[in-house]
Scaffold this active site. Structure first.
Site, mmCIF file in Angstrom:
data_model
loop_
_atom_site.group_PDB
_atom_site.id
_atom_site.type_symbol
_atom_site.label_atom_id
_atom_site.label_comp_id
_atom_site.label_asym_id
_atom_site.label_seq_id
_atom_site.Cartn_x
_atom_site.Cartn_y
_atom_site.Cartn_z
ATOM 1 N N LYS A 113 0.867 -1.177 0.000
ATOM 2 C CA LYS A 113 0.000 0.000 0.000
ATOM 3 C C LYS A 113 0.902 1.224 0.000
ATOM 4 O O LYS A 113 1.624 1.470 0.960
ATOM 5 C CB LYS A 113 -0.926 0.029 1.209
ATOM 6 C CG LYS A 113 -1.895 1.209 1.147
ATOM 7 C CD LYS A 113 -2.590 1.451 2.457
ATOM 8 C CE LYS A 113 -3.383 2.760 2.331
ATOM 9 N NZ LYS A 113 -3.790 3.271 3.663
ATOM 10 N N GLY A 174 -8.686 9.251 9.257
ATOM 11 C CA GLY A 174 -9.065 9.312 10.657
ATOM 12 C C GLY A 174 -10.156 10.301 10.990
ATOM 13 O O GLY A 174 -10.546 10.425 12.155
ATOM 14 N N ALA A 201 -9.760 5.704 3.678
ATOM 15 C CA ALA A 201 -9.706 6.869 4.573
ATOM 16 C C ALA A 201 -11.054 7.561 4.704
ATOM 17 O O ALA A 201 -11.756 7.770 3.718
ATOM 18 C CB ALA A 201 -8.654 7.879 4.131
ATOM 19 N N GLY A 202 -11.373 7.915 5.934
ATOM 20 C CA GLY A 202 -12.532 8.738 6.232
ATOM 21 C C GLY A 202 -13.806 8.008 6.574
ATOM 22 O O GLY A 202 -14.770 8.621 7.040
ATOM 23 N N ASN A 223 -10.003 1.527 9.287
ATOM 24 C CA ASN A 223 -9.210 1.310 10.491
ATOM 25 C C ASN A 223 -9.844 2.008 11.689
ATOM 26 O O ASN A 223 -10.447 1.391 12.557
ATOM 27 C CB ASN A 223 -7.780 1.782 10.275
ATOM 28 C CG ASN A 223 -6.834 1.430 11.414
ATOM 29 O OD1 ASN A 223 -5.629 1.585 11.300
ATOM 30 N ND2 ASN A 223 -7.328 0.935 12.543
ATOM 31 N N THR A 224 -9.758 3.349 11.717
ATOM 32 C CA THR A 224 -10.185 4.103 12.890
ATOM 33 C C THR A 224 -11.647 3.863 13.238
ATOM 34 O O THR A 224 -11.999 3.785 14.422
ATOM 35 C CB THR A 224 -9.935 5.607 12.665
ATOM 36 O OG1 THR A 224 -8.569 5.812 12.302
ATOM 37 C CG2 THR A 224 -10.230 6.404 13.925
#
Length: 273
Positions: A113, A174, A201-202, A223-224
């Site tokens: 990645k 995040g 992301a996001g 992830n987050t």
């Protein structure tokens, strides 16, 4: 899973609906990050709940040459996950290429990645450095999954360079803001038909994952939203179901939007007519 039958008679077999990235094939369309969990056991339980097969690890944050027993990498390997090393923390093409080559040598994988960040506040990609690194790494035999802005031109250039997957952001890393520009993501999907697209992301909750998949994207990286949820395992399970629902809805084909109403029942046979 059951088959999906389209109005034209075509049948989409969900059991055979694999995500193919280069020479690698995955039954799950969720890629999951492995940082920010309360503890390692919660991480492992949440990963299992998502059904993911491919997990991403920041190379700069782990000892890839001598992973100790019970280390981050050791836990993931024993869990049966394929590790996707990433170049988080790299700000130049040179740093990213060096980090990628170290990861390939230590982990024995061509998967990567690619992240080349422009600054610490937005964590947005540096497009010039990203394209430079992508070309070098593709030429060097890596299977590159490139984290990119939600810019159709940049994404098309990455696909044209030979990246195995392009990963436009939904919103800043995040932030949990979800899909803030679905129009650009839709344009990217229409422009790039033959390269897997993954929203990276996001994503903040399951409905964001549904939106990404309904736009025709091939998967998500999250992830987050899982790691920092009040109940990470439950959120992991929700993400799994959301991706499955969004994918099925996209393949089924939504009805066109209309400005005016259209009765679902025939007007024939009304009482009094």
């Amino acid at each position: 899973m059951s088959d999906v039958t389209h109005a034209n008679g075509a049948v989409a077999n969900e059991a055979d609906d694999a995500l193919v990235i280069g020479d690698h094939s995955f039954s799950s369309r969720i890629l999951v990050g492995t940082s920010r969990y309360p503890n390692p056991q919660v991480m492992l339980d949440a990963l299992e709940a998502t059904g993911t097969e491919l997990v991403t690890v920041a190379i700069r944050r782990v000892n890839i040459e001598n992973p100790a027993p019970e280390s981050h990498l050791d836990l993931l390997r024993r869990g049966g996950y394929e590790v996707l090393p990433n170049t988080a923390g790299c700000y130049t093409a040179r740093e990213a290429v060096l980090t990628a080559r170290l990861a390939r040598e230590a982990l024995g994988t061509d998967l990567l990645k690619l992240e080349v960040i422009g600054d610490d506040e937005t964590l947005m990609p540096d497009v010039e450095q990203l394209l430079d690194a992508a070309k070098t790494l593709v030429d060097d035999g890596f299977t590159v999954l490139a984290y990119a802005n939600d810019d159709p031109i940049t994404c098309r250039k990455l696909a044209d360079l030979g990246c195995a997957a392009v990963m436009p952001l939904g919103s800043p890393i995040g932030s949990g803001m979800g899909i803030v520009n679905p129009y650009n993501l839709r344009i990217i999907r229409e422009m790039i038909e033959d390269t897997p697209l993954i929203v990276d992301a996001g994503i903040g909750t399951a409905s964001d994952a549904v939106t990404a998949m309904e736009l025709g994207y091939d998967g998500i990286l999250v992830n987050t939203a899982i790691a920092q949820a009040q109940h990470p395992v439950d959120m992991g399970r929700a993400m799994r179901k959301a991706v499955e629902a969004g994918r099925s809805a996209h393949r089924a084909g939504r009805i066109p939007r209309r400005l005016y109403a259209e009765a679902s029942s025939s007007m024939e046979g009304r009482i009094g007519t």
